[in-house]
Design a protein around this motif. Structure first.
Motif: not given
Length: 1301
Positions: A169-170, A366-373
């Motif tokens: 997840y990037d 912030y590490k997972v804000h872009h992946i829909g955790w």
């Protein structure tokens, strides 16, 4: 003429016989046509179970109608069936597979399911911990690992493995992102200090290395921490926390920076974080990095590892991190003082977050804000890291030959187990394809007829096998659409079960299809074989449906899926396969071979003269004109029968004896039915064979019952993984040397925690007496959350008492010299516990945080809890209490003058952790579970709602009720089978015999499990239920053939086995082929619990059903449904059925099956009835004959108890004046099988009772009826009867008497 004065006709010796007397209609009347049997009873010619025969006639009538409809619309039926089955097959895409083992047997609605549901509902997860385990053993089992080199190798592997990363997840994820580590306190301002603490507080790793300085190398941090003013990069290998704290305190004091260092000091002090690893011994004292403060620095003597590890090790926080010796050292041997002398294994446990904990930890980052955790993604990250950990260890062992040469290192994780279970939960596509291919090949070879390719059934048999595969897939697709989940048991067993039992139906239908080649074949096949298939399938499916009410998921799912698939196979066998037969009939009628029928030319069979056994065979031949007016010599045709016999006259005794060599060109050289009748059943019926079989059966049954008492419960997790895998070796070492598990005692809501603290403490203390629970150094139990909470309050109370005595604070206010803990104690003491009046300063003088008896002040209990959970985070996290609802946060600040502390919500979930050890087998775990469950029930009675949780209860709880659940489900199955078989056969005694046979088979399977070392669990329980279904299906086939036959018990066993042996053997062999494919699985679990056990089931079934059960029937079998009163072994000649005449027919036929000499009739086909075959003549019918005909061929007496020879007939007179003839169509010629050898033998035994002048009388009537219609619609009937009487002497001389009327 009086009936008694007529000559009696004995059995023949193979010379000339009336083969219709051995046809199915005469010897299997209710099996062929139950209406005829009813007619026999109504006319007083037989007695029997009228109700059973009537019900069978109803079934036969409906099945005959079904067969006619299917034959008329065969193409439509096949097309619609393909569409419907294909639609259901699509449902397999939505199949859900449970790959976790505990999902197989957690009882629905049971205690364990409700407990797990409660855990899931409250804390949001089923599991309380996730572990990554590593075990190190020596190659030599007698060698010890208690020396520095072994621990240094252990360290090297761990350092490499814990450093692995996973990119998903990037983002990059490491151990620090997912490990279970203590919580650090939160401060206002000076954020960098809080960050320093977060970086320094490491993951919790339970390892024997924590006894030595080298254990610090596992703690990192990954990037050294820089502290301003301190010229040192801090890592745990060089960190002295107490010294660093004093340095920072002094530095910030010099810089006039205000910071609450007292809170940090208290945090370190309460956790007993002192000098870290700086004062622990070094494994290599000569290592330059070994600190100077180490007790053995520069020592030339290696440390005494055994003495140091005795009693366990302590982590960096000594108060909360004590690793028991039983947890880190396995296979230990001690000296007299109890110190370790020798050990076989070392174990390290890396404690990871659960899915829920990791999701909560990163949800707002912030590490997972872009992946829909989501929690599912958290689980994927955890599993991926664990797989990389295992892969890194394997790679390191291949590179480091030094380590691999001396030690074995095994890695295990929950992710590895889940992957393995998921693999064998999915069926092997290759095994299924190979199994189907071998089954198809088997059906092709067994049904192929080289000598008569037109009558072969290989093509339709192959189509039937593929149809069963198709219907099985469709049935499973329907299960998926209905939401019935799949598991390892259902995916591995159901397809092969359905294929085996379905192919059994196919072989029964093809066996009936092979008997003759008439156009009405489809409806007659269903009329004969349909009830047998219907009854057996309904009994099996009904039993499975009855068993589906048991709430154990593995058993319930299997039974539902098996029942649904059985219903699909039954529908395919009775609806779709007859359509295939109807289409194949067109090929057979066209004279095409069954293999590549469109490629090969039409097969024309050369006419052959049927050999006669007397010397006048040529004289007996008739000549008829063909269409060219040339006379062709034809063999003598069998006498024309009435249409009833035309309809049913195919001899079911297809096991051709030596007298049927004339049909050898159209039958295979070997058939199981002939083998059953000629060799197998006569061998079984010998007295000495019966005796030996019964004695052997009883001995095997008694031994099996004894062995079944030794059957153990258990499904070892080690059996679930491939035998030579790393996981298998780990589980073997872990079970053998450690037997370590963690468990939790959970307390629930609806309980007043503040006022029932003593009950909680008593509950915790009661576990001291539970075996296998690991104790602390003092022989007691580690503190749980309530005790840690109390100790924290006691410490605050002590500080408050000291400072109020010193005047640092009073009832109204605190002074600047008051400590932070004293101020917090002041705030806690003034809490009233009431929301509307939360603070009362008057309580300072009288109130106590903890009473003298150790009870926390119950009024303000939940206010105190908020303060403890937030301000003593290390203890709160180390307690593993997982309190829910989570206590409210309250960060204490000494300069905060608001005295109100928020009150937490009442607790509904809390847990007490325990470690278990020494659990090496199921019996020990069952004993432990029983002990803890008794303890739980005891305190439940005291008013404390509680339950235990953990791996032992999830995996082994099933064994506490497995035997009772299995007994209940088997009782349901057998009771349902008893009722169904009794209703279908309408014979309670037959049903009892079937159930007794099934029970004996079950006992033998239990005994075989003991011999094979297979323990009883949910998987073998599924196989046992399957075995009931298979035995039931096979026994019903044999019982139905036995009860519908005519004769004494021994004769009916002959006839039943002749019908059943072929299909049953084919079904068992095809099932065996399918089961054998499971042996290719890489999982020992599949081979032992599925392949071996299913082979045992098939072997036991073959022995009991094909050997013991027939003998049991011959000795104790129920009475036949139909018992003739005139003949012992057959019914009386049935009355012909009246047929509608064709008024406008102007065609004439001869009764012997040849057409009249009219040339026009040779050139034009028949059109008087649409269903009449052009090759089949229309025969006249004769009403029931008067008594003067009783000496004719149609009523040969077959009594075996002749007391005197009959007088030879010298003259026979027949009167035809009262005979009515009706012209009709639709009747068919009949070919009959030869008489069975048993009749020949019986006749040879009775041969001496007859005078040599008269051995047999054969009366062959030849009737020719010519019907002519004139223009005035008048009918002229001419009847001519040629009666030939042959007296055969022992010398085979034939005297012929011809009478013409």
């Amino acid at each position: 003429m009086d009936r008694d004065s007529l000559p009696r006709v004995p059995d023949t010796h193979g010379d000339v016989v009336d083969e219709k007397l051995f046809s199915d209609l005469y010897i299997r009347t209710s099996w062929v046509d139950a209406q005829v049997a009813l007619d026999q009873i109504d006319k007083g010619k037989a007695r029997g179970s009228r109700t059973a025969i009537y019900l069978r006639s109803v079934f036969q009538s409906h099945l005959e109608t079904l067969g006619s409809s299917v034959q008329k619309h065969a193409g439509k039926v096949l097309f619609v069936a393909i569409l419907v089955l294909s639609t259901f097959c699509v449902g397999l895409k939505s199949a859900q597979i449970h790959s976790k083992v505990h999902q197989l047997w957690i009882q629905e609605g049971g205690r364990l399911e409700s407990e797990l549901a409660y855990t899931q509902k409250t804390i949001g997860e089923d599991e309380s911990s996730t572990h990554q385990l590593l075990i190190q053993t020596a190659h030599d089992p007698n060698a010890s690992v208690l020396h520095p080199q072994a621990l240094l190798s252990h360290l090297e592997v761990l350092v490499k493995a814990t450093a692995v990363k996973v990119h998903m997840y990037d983002a990059e994820w490491g151990l620090r992102d997912m490990c279970n580590s203590p919580t650090t306190p939160t401060f206002e301002g000076h954020y960098y200090i809080e960050q320093i603490l977060k970086h320094l507080i490491p993951c919790s790793i339970i390892t024997p290395l924590d006894c030595f300085w080298e254990g610090s190398q596992l703690l990192g941090p990954e990037f050294p921490v820089n502290i301003p003013g301190l010229n040192q990069r801090l890592m745990w290998s060089t960190l002295n926390p107490a010294s660093v704290m004093q340095f920072m305190k002094q530095q910030m004091s010099d810089q006039k920076i205000s910071f609450d260092f007292e809170t940090v000091e208290q945090y370190l002090k309460r956790a007993a974080i002192g000098s870290g690893y700086m004062e622990k011994p070094c494994l290599n004292p000569l290592n330059p990095s070994c600190p100077e403060t180490a007790p053995n620095k520069n020592s030339t003597t290696p440390p005494d590892v055994g003495a140091i590890l005795s009693g366990g090790c302590y982590g960096y926080a000594a108060k909360h991190m004590h690793w028991p010796e039983q947890l880190i050292v396995g296979g230990a041997q001690r000296n007299r003082s109890g110190h370790l002398k020798k050990a076989q294994a070392l174990q390290t446990v890396v404690q990871l977050m659960t899915e829920k904990e990791m999701y909560d930890q990163w949800e707002d980052n912030y590490k997972v804000h872009h992946i829909g955790w989501t929690q599912e993604k958290a689980a994927e990250v955890l599993n991926a890291w664990q797989r990389n950990f295992s892969r890194e260890v394997e790679l390191l062992l291949r590179k480091q030959s030094r380590i691999a040469a001396n030690y074995d290192i095994y890695v295990f994780s929950s992710a590895a187990l889940d992957d393995i279970l998921a693999k064998f939960s999915h069926p092997s596509a290759l095994s299924i394809v190979i199994g189907v291919a071998v089954t198809v090949l088997y059906a092709f070879c067994t049904l192929l007829r080289w000598r008569d390719p037109v009558r072969g059934q290989s093509s339709v048999g192959v189509a039937g096998v593929l149809l069963m595969c198709f219907s099985t897939a469709a049935g499973l697709g329907l299960c998926a659409l209905m939401g019935i989940v799949f598991n390892a048991a259902s995916t591995q067993v159901v397809p092969f079960l359905a294929l085996g039992l379905g192919v059994d139906h196919i072989f029964m239908l093809t066996a009936a299809y092979a008997e003759s080649n008439r156009k009405e074949q489809t409806k007659l096949i269903l009329k004969k074989v349909g009830p047998s298939i219907l009854f057996s399938a309904c009994s099996t499916a009904g039993s499975f449906f009855a068993a589906a009410f048991i709430p154990v998921p593995a058993l319930k799912v299997f039974c539902l899926q098996a029942a649904i698939v059985m219903c699909f196979n039954l529908a395919a066998a009775l609806l779709v396969f007859p359509a295939m037969i109807s289409l194949d009939l067109r090929r057979r009628t066209a004279g095409r071979a069954d293999i590549f029928c469109c490629c090969f030319p039409v097969w024309k069979e050369q006419p052959k003269v049927m050999p006669m056994n007397n010397n006048n065979s040529l004289r007996g031949a008739r000549h008829v004109k063909n269409c060219n007016n040339s006379r062709v010599g034809l063999p003598p045709q069998p006498p024309v029968q009435n249409p009833l016999l035309e309809q049913h006259g195919s001899g079911a005794i297809s096991g051709n004896s030596s007298s049927s060599k004339s049909n050898s060109t159209s039958l295979p050289s070997f058939s199981l039915s002939s083998f059953a009748f000629d060799y197998y059943t006569p061998f079984l019926m010998r007295s000495w064979v019966k005796f030996l079989t019964v004695m052997g059966f009883l001995v095997a049954l008694i031994f099996s019952l004894y062995a079944s008492t030794k059957l153990q419960d258990g499904l070892d997790i080690i059996d679930l993984v491939p035998k030579h895998s790393n996981e298998h070796k780990f589980l073997d070492a872990q079970t053998r040397l450690f037997g370590f598990y963690s468990m939790y005692a959970v307390t629930q809501g609806n309980f007043e925690y503040p006022t029932q603290q003593q009950l909680l403490r008593d509950y915790h203390d009661a576990f001291v007496r539970v075996p296998h629970v690991i104790k602390n150094d003092n022989g007691g139990l580690p503190d749980f959350w309530l005790l840690l909470f109390r100790d924290w309050l006691n410490n605050l109370q002590r500080i408050f008492d000291d400072e109020i005595r010193d005047g640092r604070l009073n009832k109204e206010v605190w002074y600047p010299n008051a400590s932070s803990d004293a101020i917090l104690a002041y705030k806690l003491i003034v809490q009233t516990g009431h929301v509307d009046n939360p603070v009362d300063k008057e309580l300072v003088k009288t109130n106590r945080l903890v009473f003298s008896d150790g009870i926390i002040n119950p009024k303000a209990f939940y206010n105190y809890l908020s303060a403890w959970a937030t301000n003593d985070v290390f203890a709160y996290g180390a307690s593993q209490g997982k309190l829910y609802p989570e206590p409210r946060q309250y960060y204490h600040a000494p300069n905060e003058y608001d005295l109100k502390i928020p009150k937490s919500l009442p607790l509904v979930y809390a847990q007490m952790p325990f470690y278990l050890h020494g659990l090496t087998d199921t019996s020990q775990i069952k004993t432990l579970i029983g002990h803890i469950r008794d303890l739980s029930v005891k305190f439940e009675g005291f008013g404390l709602p509680n339950y235990p949780s953990g791996i032992p209860f999830i995996f082994w709880e099933q064994y506490m009720t497995l035997r009772s659940s299995l007994a209940m489900i088997l009782a349901c199955v057998l009771l349902a089978a008893l009722v169904l078989v009794s209703l279908l056969l309408l014979s309670v005694w037959a049903a009892v015999l079937v159930i007794l046979s099934v029970l004996a088979s079950l006992a033998q399977i239990f005994g075989a499990m003991t011999l094979l070392g297979i323990k009883l669990s949910a998987i073998p329980a599924v196989i046992l239920i399957l075995s009931v279904g298979m035995m039931l299906c096979f026994n019903v086939h044999i019982s139905l053939g036995f009860m519908t036959s005519v004769g004494n018990r021994q004769r009916r066993v002959h006839l039943a086995m002749q019908l059943s042996l072929g299909p049953l053997v084919h079904g068992m062999l095809t099932s065996g082929v399918a089961v054998f494919m499971l042996s290719t699985s890489p999982f020992e679990f599949v081979i032992r619990h599925f392949c071996f056990l299913l082979i045992v089931v098939l072997c036991v079934g073959a022995c009991n059903n094909l050997v013991v059960f027939p003998i049991l029937l011959s000795m104790l079998g129920p009475e036949a449904e139909l018992v003739p009163l005139e003949h012992p072994d057959r019914i009386s000649t049935p009355s012909p059925l009246p047929m509608r005449s064709s008024k406008r027919s102007n065609k004439s036929f001869s009764g012997n099956g040849s057409r009249s000499s009219s040339r026009n009739n040779c050139q034009k086909a028949h059109h008087y009835h649409k269903d009449v075959n052009i090759n089949d003549p229309s025969l006249t019918t004769i009403t029931e004959e008067p008594q003067s005909w009783k000496s004719s061929n149609s009523s040969i007496q077959m009594h075996n108890d002749w007391s005197a020879p009959a007088p030879p007939p010298t003259q026979t007179t027949n009167n035809f004046n009262n005979i009515n003839y009706q012209h009709g169509g639709g009747s068919r010629p009949t070919s009959y099988g030869a008489p069975p050898p048993a009749y020949h033998k019986a006749a040879q035994q009775q041969q001496q009772q007859y005078p040599p002048e008269l051995q047999s009388i054969v009366v062959q009537p030849e009737v020719t009826v010519e019907t002519t219609h004139s223009d005035s619609n008048t009918t002229k009937v001419t009847a001519t009867a040629n009666i030939k009487v042959e007296l055969v002497t022992p010398g085979r001389a034939v005297r012929s008497y011809n009478f013409t009327s």
